[in-house]
Enzyme design. Sequence first.
Site, PDB file in Angstrom:
ATOM      1  N   ASP A 329      32.070  43.372  45.948  1.00 26.33           N
ATOM      2  CA  ASP A 329      31.239  42.909  44.842  1.00 26.33           C
ATOM      3  C   ASP A 329      32.012  41.972  43.927  1.00 26.33           C
ATOM      4  O   ASP A 329      33.198  42.164  43.671  1.00 26.33           O
ATOM      5  CB  ASP A 329      30.763  44.128  44.048  1.00 26.33           C
ATOM      6  CG  ASP A 329      29.962  43.759  42.821  1.00 26.33           C
ATOM      7  OD1 ASP A 329      28.823  43.293  42.984  1.00 26.33           O
ATOM      8  OD2 ASP A 329      30.485  43.928  41.701  1.00 26.33           O
ATOM      9  N   GLU A 382      30.881  38.858  48.326  1.00 25.72           N
ATOM     10  CA  GLU A 382      29.859  38.298  47.454  1.00 25.72           C
ATOM     11  C   GLU A 382      30.570  37.257  46.585  1.00 25.72           C
ATOM     12  O   GLU A 382      31.112  37.574  45.537  1.00 25.72           O
ATOM     13  CB  GLU A 382      29.217  39.376  46.574  1.00 25.72           C
ATOM     14  CG  GLU A 382      28.075  38.813  45.732  1.00 25.72           C
ATOM     15  CD  GLU A 382      27.848  39.561  44.430  1.00 25.72           C
ATOM     16  OE1 GLU A 382      26.788  39.352  43.811  1.00 25.72           O
ATOM     17  OE2 GLU A 382      28.725  40.325  44.005  1.00 25.72           O
TER      18      GLU A 382
END
Length: 688
Positions: A329, A382
């Site tokens: 993330d 990401e």
Amino acid sequence: MPDYRVVTTYDDGVEHVADDPYRFLPTLGEIDIHLIGEGRHEQLWQVLGARVRTYPSELGEVRGTSFAVWAPHARAVQVVGDFNRWDGGGHSMRVLGSSGVWELFVPGVEPGSAYKFNILSADGEWRAKADPMARRAQVAPQTASVVTDSTHEWDDEEWMRRRVEHNPHHGPMSTYEVHLGSWRQDHGYLDLAEHLVNYVKDLGFTHVELMPVMDHPYPPSWGYHVTSYYAPNARFGSPDDFKQLVDTLHQNGIGVILDWVPGHFATDEWALARFDGTPLYEHPDPRRGWHPEWGSFIFDFGRPQVRNFLVANAVYWLEEFHVDGLRIDGVASMLYLDYARGHGQWVPNQFGGKENLEAVQLLQETNATVYKRVPGVVTIAEESTSWPGVTAPTSDGGLGFGLKWNMGWMHDSLEYLAKEPVYRKYHHHKMTFGLTYAFSEKFVLPISHDEVVHGKGSLLRKMPGNRWEQLANLRAYLGFMWSHPGKQLLFMGTEFAQEAEWADGRSLDWWLLDQPAHWGVHALTKDLNRIYREHRALWEYDHVPDGFQWLDADDAAGNTYAFVRYGEGEGADRPSVVAVCNFSGSQRQDLRIGMPHQGRWLEVLNTDAEAYGGSGAGNLGAVEAVAEPHQGQPASARVTLGPLSTVWFVPEETKPAETTKPVETTKPAEATKPVEATKPVEAPKPVE
């Protein structure tokens, strides 16, 4: 040390016989201490935290728990818990030289015991802290760690064997993203091992991606503010329950990807924050150690032991829980020192640049270690910027990720789809621009949770027009997405055209599956996954230009796109799929499309089929390609496209690809409706 016991008499007048913790030698050896000091202990969870141990003894077998914690600036550390009435006076821990590691074996402490570390800081204050390496946590709002000892027996040997033999980066990958708390509320890991597994298997997704399962303090949140990096979320069950969920997914041929958050952590005072009274896990300079956008601490990536904590954590989930991949993330927030900061709010690196060199080193080390230790897994970034070499090998100076989310494709395509068809011709190349860089990295096409919250609306609600047109747009878009180079990721609920925006505090609107139009989208998703897996042209060359060729990228006036996907092979025997997309509101008839060779081409997918809720316009199951060159191809065919539709054609003689077959399960899959129909309720405001 000699074998002895201590006899103690308290106010109750009863003699209590107990073993003495201090007669046992430290459970960490010199090599462990050296590796921790160097930040190179790849199985850190084996030596720090709480471990149940058994020792032979002349006076009988001794069973208990060894506790070890890294707190280099502590003046003293005690282990406290329900086994000593939360009074650590009798269980002061021993510091092992100058390592900063404190250790003690406590006889009689069994799995299920709650504990914390009571730390005397340099300022003279005692602070009770949860164990950073705890493998189980109490259910919030309780904050202690819990001693645990796994008894799970894995039954996924066949999956694990095949995982080593297959390369996930070049195989079929369509991923179903899940927030465990709201897929269906009140489902624990064991419930999900039945209902979620059967549902995903029936739909044909190759993987599930779980939003953070690492324990976090606020129950209805998304989970990105982590407090216990080594503990599965206790609200859904025990660590062994989570292993059972992964095990069952594997037995049914489904891979498991976890969201992993190494960029920032929660500020709760009982967790990692100022762990030993000083900024230990977080960077001491708030210009590097505080995240202004998310209100959380940023790890001190340059401290070897902190970097070791994170690298070992990545390995832990892959080795101990048999997880098949990690989606990392917020990579962009880690890479740039000026991320979410204005002028004067950030400190340049040693060369005067804005790149966070320590974070780069952490990501490279994590990826290199993971791919070395656990063959067959995948790491996914990401990363929303144009940082070069995200999926390039670390040996070439890249970050070493296996795949990267294609945020540009997602934003461009959704912006195009939001326009009324009559205006789409002015934005035509929003849908083609992604192909100019599609092979610069190894991409995943993400329609994730981020796109259906905070007022953005569900994917269905993003589409213009009346209800039929919205559903048709959605179906056409999914057909375009599944045929586009790159792996697919779809957030839960989108597979049946979830009407309402996602809310983490309630279940999906399963009652929509009782409506034929929504059931049609569900049926389409199932067919997309099946056809996708059967035809290697749709995934074998995802990451190289040889796997894609435009037929017509410039029909702005007609709102159509046509292209070919190729697999490995030569000439007419080369696997191929021709995809044609019509994003206009009108039916297109007798549209001439180039074909790689002449002959009969089967219409294997038509998103406008009546079975999916479409108008039924199509090509009667096939078209005939004749030897009339067109669009750079030696043959061509006349095709019909329904309004707002995508169609796929394959040569009649095409054989299905031999992909990894799901392992047979002893329990047959249930029907695709996994839950009782329920009425929608008002959703609380999502919490980041």
